[in-house]
Structures are given as C-alpha cells and as structure tokens.
Design an enzyme around this catalytic site. Structure first.
Site, PDB file in Angstrom:
ATOM      1  N   HIS A   1       4.045  24.178 -12.486  1.00  0.00           N
ATOM      2  CA  HIS A   1       3.673  24.676 -11.986  1.00  0.00           C
ATOM      3  C   HIS A   1       5.013  24.651 -10.888  1.00  0.00           C
ATOM      4  O   HIS A   1       6.021  24.708 -11.433  1.00  0.00           O
ATOM      5  CB  HIS A   1       2.257  24.339 -10.484  1.00  0.00           C
ATOM      6  CG  HIS A   1       3.327  22.777 -10.693  1.00  0.00           C
ATOM      7  ND1 HIS A   1       3.713  21.888  -9.396  1.00  0.00           N
ATOM      8  CD2 HIS A   1       2.440  20.930 -10.998  1.00  0.00           C
ATOM      9  CE1 HIS A   1       3.985  20.860  -9.560  1.00  0.00           C
ATOM     10  NE2 HIS A   1       3.527  20.093 -10.857  1.00  0.00           N
ATOM     11  N   ALA A   2       5.467  24.656  -9.226  1.00  0.00           N
ATOM     12  CA  ALA A   2       6.583  24.525  -8.568  1.00  0.00           C
ATOM     13  C   ALA A   2       7.677  23.728  -8.812  1.00  0.00           C
ATOM     14  O   ALA A   2       8.893  24.127  -8.489  1.00  0.00           O
ATOM     15  CB  ALA A   2       6.479  24.728  -6.921  1.00  0.00           C
TER      16      ALA A   2
END
Length: 87
Positions: free
Chosen positions: A15-16
């Site tokens: 994810h980020a």
C-alpha cells in the site's frame, strides 16, 4: 538484465507506505527497474504505477533491473522487501 521473484509478506501488501519505500530505493539507482505482478509491469520508480497493481500479502512479484547498476539495484530492493517494506 537481473531479475528476482519475491513473495510479499507484509500484512497489508504494498500500500502507500511500502510503495514509497520501494520507489525511494529504486530512485537511488540509474538502472531501469520494473515490478511485475499478474502479467502487468510498471516502473518501480513510479508511486502511481506501483500502487495501481494492488499487490496484497502473499503475492508473488518479479523485480527486473537493467542498466549499469542492475545488480546493486536488485540487492537494495531485496533488502527493503526482506525488511518488511517499512511495516
């Protein structure tokens, strides 16, 4: 060209935060570096490209590097992945 396949073990996949870790590491090298997942390849130096793949925990990804520092690039990226992608 150097390449290696990895299994993503981070609980939340890429994810980020993990994507940022990978992109920052890839940006330290002059080689062209790609991340392949489910038949799609993206530039590992592109946060949007990496995020667009939606790589989850347990996924198999292949990192390919081509250029003057390809071996060092692959080794550096491997370290980030093995350290849990900053998680």
């Amino acid at each position: 060209m150097a390449e290696k396949t990895f299994t993503i073990t981070a609980e939340t996949g890429i994810h980020a935060r993990p994507a940022t870790q990978l992109v920052n590491k890839a940006g330290q090298y002059s080689s062209e570096i790609t991340l392949e997942y489910k038949g799609k390849a993206v530039n590992l130096k592109s946060i949007m490209g990496v995020m667009s793949l939606g790589v989850g925990k347990g996924a198999q990804v292949t990192i390919k590097a081509e250029g003057s520092d390809e071996a060092e690039a692959l080794k550096g990226i491997e370290e980030v992945i093995k350290e849990g992608l900053g998680e």
